[in-house]
Design an enzyme around this catalytic site. Structure first.
Site, short mmCIF file in Angstrom:
data_model
loop_
_atom_site.label_atom_id
_atom_site.label_comp_id
_atom_site.label_asym_id
_atom_site.label_seq_id
_atom_site.Cartn_x
_atom_site.Cartn_y
_atom_site.Cartn_z
N HIS A 183 38.33 -35.99 5.77
CA HIS A 183 39.14 -35.17 4.86
C HIS A 183 40.40 -35.86 4.38
CE1 HIS A 183 36.22 -32.18 5.57
NE2 HIS A 183 36.55 -31.98 6.83
N HIS A 219 37.42 -35.69 13.06
CA HIS A 219 36.87 -36.16 11.79
C HIS A 219 37.82 -35.94 10.61
CE1 HIS A 219 36.10 -31.92 10.90
NE2 HIS A 219 35.66 -32.23 9.71
N ASP A 224 35.31 -30.72 16.69
CA ASP A 224 35.60 -32.00 16.05
C ASP A 224 36.83 -31.94 15.15
OD1 ASP A 224 35.63 -34.45 14.84
OD2 ASP A 224 33.47 -34.55 14.55
N HIS A 242 0.81 -1.23 0.00
CA HIS A 242 0.00 0.00 0.00
C HIS A 242 0.84 1.27 0.00
CE1 HIS A 242 -2.45 -3.21 1.84
NE2 HIS A 242 -3.44 -2.67 1.18
N ASP A 298 31.94 -33.13 4.33
CA ASP A 298 31.23 -32.84 5.58
C ASP A 298 29.73 -32.94 5.36
OD1 ASP A 298 33.39 -32.27 7.32
OD2 ASP A 298 33.64 -30.29 6.42
#
Lengths: 169, 86, 460
Positions: free
Chosen positions: C241, C236, C233, C131, C393
């Site tokens: 990786h 991991h 972490d 409006h 990941d």
């Protein structure tokens, strides 16, 4: 199509179809052979802008921004036994259409635009991801063979609707 | 004689700005093609804008579609005006 | 308790087998069990994919915690704005004409239309497309079409501006907001974490700058999994990786990420700072160029920060609940030397099994141009949408989310016990928080879950 012969059109189309087939088959080494050593391969980030802004694409930031060595690195990675993102591999299908060819900046080059619909599915999940884009390529004739010298992938999404880009356009 | 038109816009509106040469001088024209308003400002008027605050413009925008508050200009009118301008 | 019932009352419609009361009890029981068992290093997998838990998280976590919205350098000029999210809430982050940053709910006060629809832009005033209500970029309502006729000139414009979010604070360029008016100050909220954020944000005088725009993508994984990964972490890296290690993008020792300090900085925030593995030489200060290294020795507020940074090659961390930082030296390809790069993350929850990732690349504004370019390439090739680290990941986080969906996950405890009984705190650590002399640890992950429990049980 000024300056582009039927023969060149056919050759370019065949090149693009073969290249897509190599990607869908996971023949990445053979795909690398389709590239010139000075290739620039870019997928710029896109941001929703108002109509007045010239381009929604952000030059300074790519989802991919690659040269030959980095593409080779991505392929070498897939060849290790630890590329979990693509092992089991994604099942992809490159659908190409709307191929448009113009003369390039050099005598041995052509500019090619094509529309790409890239289907991706993984595992036993019936859902799939679709990525849609316009590709702006430069193909160069090297020793009688067409090679990809430049690829700019203009994605239609700003927020990418797939969990990673471990696949190529 | 007409100079290059600059378009300046954002997601809320856009305007066209150009230098307009009169017989004896020059003005800056700001044109809102969407609302159909147009103003030609001389250097003194323009200079006076430089010491305004946002408050001034907020006051201008009390009627967001201009004093006449036509919510939209008919397309036909826009087309005719723009052609006349060229 | 009332909020709790409201939340489940709405959701309850879709559930045909359990009553609302049953579902509330089930979540309540699960949360109590998480809280009880976390000290034994046990966490039920269910927390990573459950619609009821997610509903409660929206209310209790994202309705209360400080959420990262962006960096000051993304809106450097008056009128620059960007549209961002606090979970589902859409906000305009804008620098007003006076230079002050404001965060406004992107919802017109007349009928609720989204006022800014471009993701970014510049404006001194915003005009709603529905409006035409027009607001100054401070949020103040200035114009209403047909104001005289429609409102008889009695509309109290001062009362109907765009609403600012209840709390907005900036720490060294990092813009955070909270939907909870009772939230503590940002400084109190971040606590000891500021000491570590400084290592990243205060390296040079000119400070950090976001390059371009963030990568945004959606992954079918629960938002807590990446937060957990970044908070602590390091473990991991050896498996996830491994491909990058084989390609020499990371140090040749697959266990390289073990050799670091694991710090719970308080309030659920945590990080790890990893050094060169034994028998390997890595450059000090992440391998930043000498200009940056020289600058940080002057810029860091404390000399101990310089000493700590000297030994960092890889830094990962999470600010509770969903803002993460990664500052690591890795190679952009198999033929290049490692280069430091910095990325900020927001794990925006969009469903129990869906997260929108926001990934920014940042670099020191006053770093040499060659370095900026190299650092950018390193980021794009290794992290972000297509990064070769990031890809793997995402695969893990979505796999966990998929299997956490079912009934078995409810009493299927995951092991959070790493370093629990034998890893002793380092009493000589110069920084705040609880520091452990090995980054193969899960103290940070346990602290994150504890903090999550406290918010979820309304005890924080």
């Amino acid at each position: 199509m000024v300056g582009i012969s039927e023969e060149v059109y056919r050759e370019v189309r065949d090149f693009l179809l073969r290249e897509a087939e190599l990607l869908d088959n996971g023949s990445y080494r053979d795909w690398l052979d389709c590239l010139t050593e000075d290739i620039r391969y870019q997928v710029p980030v896109r941001v929703t802008r108002d109509r007045g802004v010239e381009s929604e694409f952000v030059n300074e930031m790519g989802h991919l921004d690659e040269d030959y060595v980095s593409l080779e690195m991505r392929v070498m990675r897939l060849e290790t036994e630890y590329a979990w993102a693509e092992d089991p591999p994604s099942r992809t299908r490159h659908f190409l259409s709307n191929i448009r060819i113009e003369p390039g900046d050099r005598d041995d080059e052509v500019r090619v635009k094509s529309n790409l619909l890239l289907y991706r599915t993984r595992g036993d999940d019936p859902h799939y991801d679709l990525l849609s884009a316009e590709r702006h390529d430069v193909l160069r004739r090297v020793n009688g063979q067409w090679k990809l010298a430049r690829r700019l992938v203009l994605l239609d999404q700003t927020t990418i609707g797939t969990h990673n880009l471990s696949i190529l356009f | 004689m007409s100079d290059e038109v600059i378009e300046i816009g954002n997601e809320f509106t856009f305007v066209r700005v150009r230098k307009v040469h009169t017989r004896n001088g020059v003005r800056l024209e700001i044109h809102s093609p969407r609302l159909g308003y147009r103003i030609q400002l001389d250097p003194l008027e323009l200079e006076s804008l430089t010491w305004q605050t946002t408050e001034t413009f907020s006051r201008f925008l009390e009627t967001p579609f201009g004093p006449r508050e036509r919510l939209m200009r008919p397309l036909s009118e826009a087309l005719i005006c723009d052609r006349r301008e060229e | 308790m009332i909020l709790y019932q409201t939340t489940f009352g709405i959701k309850g419609v879709s559930n045909v087998t359990l009553s609302v009361g049953d579902r509330v009890n089930q979540v309540e029981q699960l949360l109590r069990r998480v809280k009880q068992n976390i000290d034994e290093g046990r966490v039920p997998a269910k927390i990573y994919n459950d619609p009821d838990i997610f509903e409660l998280e929206r209310e209790r976590i994202f309705g209360r915690a400080y959420i990262y919205l962006g960096h000051e350098s993304e809106i450097p000029h008056p009128g620059d704005y960007m549209v961002r999210y606090i979970a589902d809430d859409n906000v305009i982050v804008v620098r007003d004409e006076e230079g002050q940053i404001r965060v406004l709910f992107n919802c017109c006060r007349h009928r609720g239309m989204q006022v800014c629809r471009a993701e970014m832009g510049n404006a001194s005033h915003f005009r709603c497309p529905y409006h035409g209500w027009t607001y100054r970029n401070t949020g103040e309502l200035v114009g209403v079409p047909a104001g005289k006729e429609a409102y008889g000139d009695v509309l109290d414009k001062g009362a109907w501006g765009l609403r600012p979010v209840p709390r907005m604070e900036i720490y060294d360029g990092l813009i955070f907001a909270s939907l909870d008016a009772q939230a503590p100050s940002l400084n109190e909220y971040l606590g000891g974490m500021t000491w570590y954020l400084d290592l990243v944000t205060k390296r040079t005088e000119a400070g950090l700058e976001v390059v371009g725009a963030p990568h945004r993508w959606v992954m079918d994984a629960n938002w807590k999994l990446p937060a957990d990964n970044f908070v602590g972490d390091a473990y991991h890296t050896l498996m996830t990786h491994r491909s990058a290690v084989e390609l020499d993008l990371a140090p040749r020792d697959p266990k390289f990420a073990m050799y670091g300090v694991h710090v719970h900085a308080g309030n659920g925030h945590g990080l790890g700072m990893i050094s060169a593995p034994p028998g390997m030489e890595l450059p000090p200060f992440w391998g930043y160029p000498e200009e940056v290294v020289r600058a940080l020795q002057r810029s860091y507020p404390r000399p101990e920060q310089v000493e700590v940074a000297r030994r960092i090659n890889f830094l990962h961390g999470t600010v509770f609940p969903n803002f993460s930082v990664l500052n690591v030296m890795i190679a952009k390809d198999h033929r290049s030397a490692p280069t430091p790069m910095l990325t900020f993350r927001v794990w925006r929850p969009v469903g129990p099994d869906r997260t929108e990732v926001w990934s920014w690349f940042l670099v020191e504004r006053d770093a040499p141009e060659w370095f900026k370019e190299r650092s950018y390439q390193t980021y794009v090739h290794t992290f972000g949408t297509s990064g070769v680290f990031e890809q793997d990941d995402a695969e893990n986080w979505r796999g966990i989310t998929r299997v956490a969906r079912g009934l078995m996950a409810r009493d299927h405890d995951l092991n959070y016990q790493m370093g629990m009984s034998f890893l002793k705190r380092d009493p000589t650590w110069p920084g705040p928080g609880e520091a452990y002399p090995l980054d193969y640890a899960e103290a940070n992950q346990r602290a994150f879950i504890r903090q999550w429990c406290e918010y979820m049980l309304n005890e924080a």
